[in-house]
Design an enzyme around this catalytic site. Structure first.
Site, PDB file in Angstrom:
ATOM      1  N   ASP A   1       0.863  -1.167   0.000  1.00 13.40           N
ATOM      2  CA  ASP A   1       0.000   0.000   0.000  1.00 13.40           C
ATOM      3  C   ASP A   1       0.912   1.233   0.000  1.00 13.40           C
ATOM      4  O   ASP A   1       2.110   1.151   0.276  1.00 13.40           O
ATOM      5  CB  ASP A   1      -0.950  -0.008   1.202  1.00 13.40           C
TER       6      ASP A   1
ATOM      7  N   GLU B   1     -17.414  10.015   4.861  1.00 11.16           N
ATOM      8  CA  GLU B   1     -16.871   8.664   5.079  1.00 11.16           C
ATOM      9  C   GLU B   1     -15.966   8.311   3.910  1.00 11.16           C
ATOM     10  O   GLU B   1     -16.291   8.559   2.758  1.00 11.16           O
ATOM     11  CB  GLU B   1     -17.997   7.630   5.235  1.00 11.16           C
TER      12      GLU B   1
END
Length: 731
Positions: free
Chosen positions: A255, A467
């Protein structure tokens, strides 16, 4: 790449498309210096002109459409596609996405653009388990259930990668491996402590299926540690499980910034050289970030061998060769996909079909829905009624045209129906007494619209501003996550005020995660969960509201009543989490959703009442549309081990099928339960098939009390027994 090599006999072996792949890769890598090899292990890989290697940027995204690369078809957000419970349709969506990906890539190359988000290596799908509804990135997943997530992940990978015997269409990269689902602000330093049972019962299965069955060419490691080991440098995850147990032969990518985290935040190492060496030695081949630049020094320092570097570089070039990047384009069928398929009308229709299938009808008291199209006046109210962001979710492309809920409703009603529109309130501003307009400033306009309407459609909920991923949400109270599950700001007050007019109200809820709409459930007659529904979201919403489409979506995640029903966010134990282990009664259960018609189940048949350990079992059921409207039913099969010697879920989804039925029509639906599906995971992580009794439950919902109350429907129940020896199965 073949310029200057007119005579095939003088071609370097790696440029000869008739040679075996491994030989070509070995030949190319053998010609590189150490510095050149390392330059290929960074996501923005450098060109090596002397070898005919162009620059290549490995970072691309296609969670629900090709993202961040200009105009592309935008399908519903992943959580919405999961709500379709339609893996066949999701496969079509993934095929359309990879068509657009190929079309864009070849056009970008023709235009000389090899920059970020223009390649063929896609960091999708996200198959993390949505274990806690506070997690901002839950919207990117296929929900809380391991079986549903696995099925959806596998077809998405297959649709992306294609089925050619020699060439990959694009590379799929399931992420974030593993045990990763918040909290977002802690992800760079967090150690997810998890039992062997939960690891193998909940957190790993979808990854395993994407690798073993889906044949994903790549996988992305997570930011966090799992049981002390940084995921992108974990011998347990990357070597023991991924390569030794599952036989994975592709490449691992970190990542973004995760290798830096190893020394900066996890404090497992002290230097970039140590972090890079730890990761590559463990089996991480590609760095999203620049930390692998330090690998040249790491070799000099004796932290890593040149052979291990070679191993990683060969894995990376194997993928590039499989993509046809070093072959004449006329040999690669996917290179012939025309640019015109991007954002085409056929894909727009597919986005509409998936948006319709994603809609979940949560309540329909007194048959308020579907609405008549010839009403005198309709009021459309709310901050999400005419908002592009709530169609797109996150990790999205940009549609050339889009339909908001307001536009969809306007297009649906008859010309003489008046449509009033008012925002009513902001998405999240609370009431305050400071200078400037009050948070209730829009209420008056909303009330005026509601009072003049026959029906009010309230478009409320969340947005990708509230979100999402850490750093990408401008208005989240918790770095992308949510602190409360309630409707934010003044939305509930606005809803109460509108309901007080006495007009019939329909609530359309936009969100990528559960919202605790307890008051709305008690007081609003009709509620539709629309997720973040993509470019044709408004059309799909209007189709459902006015009866041109009969909703059949089901919740892929439990809607709890409040945060109080949840264990601590940082606790990765599954105890008390998701429908599989939750003891409290939820607001809306996993697998729940209503229809405008009714369905009847009959004639549950098991292929045997007693089977030998290791044998499969066939389960069949007849489903009939007993109502007056055509519609789809999501048939769900749940299994419970009645005599287990370890903790097992309350019950567990083991099969689903979305079946379309005309009024009066019946169909037989058949499932096969495999020995692996009957097995359980012991506390030590072993996968064991125990003899004993099992209960099978089949219906249009989960076999729990709350679903029974909400749907009024029955579930058919059967039992069978497994006899013979205890068997340990391959995980």
């Amino acid at each position: 790449y073949m310029k200057g090599y007119q005579d095939k006999d003088k071609l370097p072996l790696y440029l000869d498309p008739d040679q075996p792949l491994e030989k070509r890769v070995d030949d190319l890598v053998s010609r590189m210096t150490l510095e050149e090899k390392v330059s290929q292990m960074i996501y923005a890989s450098s060109a090596i002109p002397r070898l005919g290697i162009p620059e290549y940027n490995w970072w691309n995204e296609c969670l629900h459409g090709v993202a961040a690369a200009g105009i592309a078809t935008v399908f519903p957000q992943s959580i919405g596609m999961a709500a379709s419970f339609d893996d066949k349709l999701l496969y079509k969506v993934a095929c359309a996405i990879s068509d657009e990906a190929r079309a864009k890539y070849h056009e970008f190359v023709r235009q000389g653009d090899r920059s970020i988000f223009k390649g063929l290596t896609f960091w999708s799908p996200n198959v993390n388990i949505f274990r806690d509804p506070r997690w901002g990135r839950g919207q990117e997943t296929y929900g809380e259930d391991t079986y549903l997530t696995g099925r959806m992940g596998v077809v998405f990978v297959k649709g992306l990668q294609g089925d050619h015997p020699k060439y990959l269409k694009v590379v799929a990269t399931p992420k974030h491996y593993a045990v990763h689902s918040g909290p977002e602000p802690m992800r760079h330093s967090f150690d997810a402590r998890v039992s062997q049972k939960d690891l193998r019962e909940t957190y790993l299965p979808a990854f395993k299926e994407c690798i073993k069955e889906g044949k994903a060419e790549s996988i992305m490691g997570a930011y966090n540690r799992t049981n002390g080991e940084p995921c992108c440098a974990s011998p347990t995850l990357l070597q023991k499980i991924l390569r030794e147990e599952w036989g994975f032969e592709g490449y691992v990518v970190s990542d973004c910034g995760a290798i830096d985290d190893i020394h900066k935040h996890h404090k497992v190492t002290n230097t970039p050289e140590e972090s890079a060496a730890l990761a590559v030695n463990a089996g991480c081949d590609l760095c999203c970030g620049r930390t692998f630049d330090s690998l040249v020094n790491a070799v000099k320092q004796g932290l890593i061998s040149a052979e291990v570097i070679d191993r990683a570089v060969k894995r990376l070039f194997m993928a590039r060769f499989k993509l046809g990047m070093f072959d004449p384009p006329e040999r690669v069928p996917y290179a012939q996909i025309p640019y015109e398929v991007n954002d085409c009308e056929e894909h727009r229709k597919l986005a509409l079909e998936m948006a319709r299938e994603s809609m979940v009808l949560l309540k329909n008291e007194g048959g308020l829905l579907p609405l008549r199209k010839n009403l005198n006046a309709i009021a459309v109210i709310g901050p999400n009624a005419d908002e592009l962001k709530v169609l797109l979710g996150n990790y999205n492309g940009m549609p050339s045209k889009y339909v908001t809920a307001l536009e969809g409703i306007r297009a649906k009603v008859l010309p003489n129906t008046r449509v009033y529109y008012a925002r009513g309130c902001d998405l999240m501003n609370k009431e305050d007494t400071s200078w400037g307009p009050k948070a209730t400033a829009g209420f008056a306009e909303a009330m005026a619209a509601a009072q003049r309407a026959d029906v009010v459609i309230m478009c409320l909920g969340l947005s990708p501003d509230l979100e999402g991923e850490e750093g990408n949400t401008s208005r989240s109270e918790a770095g992308g996550d949510r602190v409360s599950l309630d409707l934010p700001g003044m939305q509930e007050e606005l809803l109460k005020a509108v309901c007080a007019t006495g007009k019939p109200v329909v609530l359309v809820l936009f969100s990528g995660s559960p919202v605790s709409i307890n008051w709305a459930h008690e007081n609003v007659p009709a509620i539709l969960q629309a997720w973040y529904p993509g470019e044709e979201g408004g059309t799909a919403i209007a189709d459902v509201l006015f009866g041109d489409y009969n909703p059949a979506g089901r919740l892929p995640v439990t809607f709890v009543k409040s945060v109080e029903q949840l264990p601590p966010f940082t606790d990765y134990s599954m105890k008390g989490r998701t429908y599989r282990y939750m003891k409290d009664e939820p607001l809306y259960p996993f697998g729940y959703g209503l229809s405008y018609t009714t369905f009847e189940y009959s004639n549950l048949r098991l292929s045997a009442e007693v089977i030998q350990s290791g044998q499969p079992l066939t389960v069949s059921v007849d489903v009939k549309n007993t109502g007056k409207m055509a519609g789809a039913e999501v048939v769900q099969l749940y299994l419970k081990d009645l005599e287990a010697m370890a903790d097992v879920p309350v019950h567990e989804l083991k099969g689903f099928a979305r079946v379309k039925l005309q009024p009066g029509e019946s169909k037989t639906v058949t499932f096969t339960l495999t020995p692996r599906q009957m097995a359980l995971i012991y506390n030590d992580g072993r996968c064991i098939l125990e003899p004993g009794k099992f209960r099978v439950m089949v219906g249009g919902r989960q076999p729990d009390k709350r679903s029974e109350v909400l749907t009024g429907s029955d579930v058919l129940v059967g039992e069978f027994e497994v006899v013979g020896e205890i068997m340990e199965l391959e995980y």
